[in-house]
Design an enzyme around this catalytic site. Structure first.
Site, PDB file in Angstrom:
ATOM      1  N   MET A  30       0.847  -1.199   0.000  1.00  0.00           N
ATOM      2  CA  MET A  30       0.000   0.000   0.000  1.00  0.00           C
ATOM      3  C   MET A  30       0.883   1.250   0.000  1.00  0.00           C
ATOM      4  O   MET A  30       0.411   2.346   0.349  1.00  0.00           O
ATOM      5  CB  MET A  30      -0.926   0.005   1.213  1.00  0.00           C
ATOM      6  CG  MET A  30      -1.908  -1.169   1.170  1.00  0.00           C
ATOM      7  SD  MET A  30      -3.420  -0.884   2.097  1.00  0.00           S
ATOM      8  CE  MET A  30      -2.787  -0.649   3.722  1.00  0.00           C
ATOM      9  N   ALA A  32       4.103   3.969   0.867  1.00  0.00           N
ATOM     10  CA  ALA A  32       4.837   4.490   2.035  1.00  0.00           C
ATOM     11  C   ALA A  32       5.892   3.454   2.425  1.00  0.00           C
ATOM     12  O   ALA A  32       5.931   2.965   3.554  1.00  0.00           O
ATOM     13  CB  ALA A  32       3.890   4.820   3.187  1.00  0.00           C
ATOM     14  N   HIS A  37       9.179  -3.623   3.324  1.00  0.00           N
ATOM     15  CA  HIS A  37       8.732  -3.866   1.945  1.00  0.00           C
ATOM     16  C   HIS A  37       9.918  -4.269   1.064  1.00  0.00           C
ATOM     17  O   HIS A  37       9.821  -5.183   0.255  1.00  0.00           O
ATOM     18  CB  HIS A  37       8.104  -2.595   1.350  1.00  0.00           C
ATOM     19  CG  HIS A  37       6.886  -2.111   2.056  1.00  0.00           C
ATOM     20  ND1 HIS A  37       6.870  -0.949   2.792  1.00  0.00           N
ATOM     21  CD2 HIS A  37       5.625  -2.611   2.136  1.00  0.00           C
ATOM     22  CE1 HIS A  37       5.653  -0.751   3.288  1.00  0.00           C
ATOM     23  NE2 HIS A  37       4.885  -1.746   2.917  1.00  0.00           N
ATOM     24  N   SER A 186       6.728   0.051   9.965  1.00  0.00           N
ATOM     25  CA  SER A 186       5.341   0.111   9.497  1.00  0.00           C
ATOM     26  C   SER A 186       5.123   1.469   8.840  1.00  0.00           C
ATOM     27  O   SER A 186       5.663   2.487   9.311  1.00  0.00           O
ATOM     28  CB  SER A 186       4.395  -0.022  10.703  1.00  0.00           C
ATOM     29  OG  SER A 186       3.101   0.427  10.358  1.00  0.00           O
TER      30      SER A 186
HETATM   31  P1  AMP Z   1       1.488  -2.847   3.489  1.00  0.00           P
HETATM   32  O1  AMP Z   1       2.071  -1.881   2.504  1.00  0.00           O
HETATM   33  O2  AMP Z   1       1.517  -2.377   4.902  1.00  0.00           O
HETATM   34  O3  AMP Z   1       0.156  -3.404   3.047  1.00  0.00           O
HETATM   35  O4  AMP Z   1       2.485  -4.090   3.484  1.00  0.00           O
HETATM   36  C1  AMP Z   1       2.842  -4.751   2.291  1.00  0.00           C
HETATM   37  C2  AMP Z   1       3.578  -6.015   2.668  1.00  0.00           C
HETATM   38  O5  AMP Z   1       4.753  -5.670   3.412  1.00  0.00           O
HETATM   39  C3  AMP Z   1       2.766  -6.948   3.567  1.00  0.00           C
HETATM   40  O6  AMP Z   1       2.978  -8.296   3.162  1.00  0.00           O
HETATM   41  C4  AMP Z   1       3.330  -6.671   4.932  1.00  0.00           C
HETATM   42  O7  AMP Z   1       3.190  -7.751   5.832  1.00  0.00           O
HETATM   43  C5  AMP Z   1       4.792  -6.430   4.601  1.00  0.00           C
HETATM   44  N1  AMP Z   1       5.444  -5.695   5.683  1.00  0.00           N
HETATM   45  C6  AMP Z   1       4.994  -4.554   6.290  1.00  0.00           C
HETATM   46  N2  AMP Z   1       5.830  -4.189   7.285  1.00  0.00           N
HETATM   47  C7  AMP Z   1       6.830  -5.115   7.318  1.00  0.00           C
HETATM   48  C8  AMP Z   1       7.993  -5.293   8.115  1.00  0.00           C
HETATM   49  N3  AMP Z   1       8.309  -4.465   9.101  1.00  0.00           N
HETATM   50  N4  AMP Z   1       8.791  -6.365   7.859  1.00  0.00           N
HETATM   51  C9  AMP Z   1       8.479  -7.229   6.864  1.00  0.00           C
HETATM   52  N5  AMP Z   1       7.402  -7.109   6.067  1.00  0.00           N
HETATM   53  C10 AMP Z   1       6.582  -6.076   6.288  1.00  0.00           C
END
Ligand code: AMP
Length: 280
Positions: A30, A32, A37, A186
């Site tokens: 998503m 940011a 990521h 995050s």
């Molecule tokens: P998001 O952009 O938050 O939807 O995350 C995209 C992907 O990145 C998802 O599979 C998350 O679980 C992964 N992700 C987010 N934060 C972390 C992190 N600190 N370490 C590893 N993977 C992450």
């Protein structure tokens, strides 16, 4: 890096790669972006010939309007990071591309998995997650899908959706990337002030404490004490839970053998953060 915005324009690239027997790895995000990521991008690049990433802030998985509106957007920086990381193609769809006017959201029978933990506090969230990942997998059909353990329950939900929809995609789960102090990276951390970032460290400290101190027998008191300590520090706690790592069924008594995961979700002011840790 190729940048595409529509299903129609990404499909010819994918077809060409598949015809040339190139394997496709996929990292949905998503935006940011941070090193969590980028660890997924790097795994995809080392396992597969082509790395596809997507950047789409999925409205259907937000059960809170203000959380959606305040979700950080850093598009230019994200594109530069993905390019530097070696991602081959970025899919950047609009909402109407993912959910066309005639789109009827299916219901995914996720059972108990969507009623507990995140599901309990974010009703409808996992149906929204399944909708977007289902649409993306339907378009991209990757050999491998890269997810982060940071969203432990989401990984289980997506695996279940993949089974329900009979995709051939292999799910690969990367460990959570943390900063030097232990804070799980995050996108929502961008919404925290410096002081709040220091406070946020208590989330991973709680998980590390549970990992060090859990003993066979009743674990309810440990959960309650940890939740109370976070409340005392100024968090609004949704849950501190200890659950089976395999099923996420919550555990009240631990037999000393079963593999467990500790999970926490709490607000610092308006920002809701989650984290988890395997206890073995
Ligand atoms: P998001 O952009 O938050 O939807 O995350 C995209 C992907 O990145 C998802 O599979 C998350 O679980 C992964 N992700 C987010 N934060 C972390 C992190 N600190 N370490 C590893 N993977 C992450």
């Amino acid at each position: 890096m190729i940048l595409v915005k529509t299903e129609k324009t990404i499909i010819p690239f994918l077809q060409k790669w598949r015809k040339n027997q190139l394997s496709i790895g996929f990292v949905p995000t998503m935006g940011a972006l941070h090193n969590g990521h980028l660890s997924l991008i790097s795994s995809s690049i080392s396992d597969c010939d082509i790395c596809v990433s997507s950047l789409f802030v999925n409205p259907t998985q937000f059960n809170n309007k203000s959380d959606f509106e305040k979700y950080p957007v850093t598009l230019e920086k994200d594109i530069a990071l993905l390019e530097a990381a070696g991602c081959h193609i970025l899919f950047l769809p609009s909402v109407s591309e993912i959910y066309p006017p005639n789109y009827v959201p299916p219901h995914y029978p996720l059972g108990e998995l969507e009623m507990i933990l995140e599901g309990k506090y974010r009703p409808g969230h996992f149906q929204g997650v399944c909708q977007v990942v289902d649409r993306l997998l339907h378009i991209i059909h990757p050999q491998c899908l890269y997810l982060g353990q940071k969203d432990y329950q989401q990984c289980m939900v997506i695996k279940k959706m993949i089974e329900l929809r009979n995709y051939f995609t292999d799910v690969k789960i990367n460990p959570t990337i943390r900063d030097a102090n232990g804070l799980a990276l995050s996108s929502r951390n961008m919404r925290l002030s410096d002081e709040e970032k220091i406070l946020a460290l208590h989330l991973s400290k709680t998980l590390f404490y549970i990992k060090e101190n859990i003993e066979p027998g009743n674990v309810e008191l440990l959960k309650q004490q940890m939740a109370q300590q976070l409340e005392d520090k100024g968090f609004k706690v949704d849950y501190v839970e200890i659950a089976s790592a395999a099923t996420l069924e919550t555990v009240t008594h631990w037999n000393g053998n079963d593999k467990l995961v500790a999970l926490v979700a709490a607000y610092i002011n308006e920002v809701r953060l989650i984290d988890n840790m395997l206890l073995f």
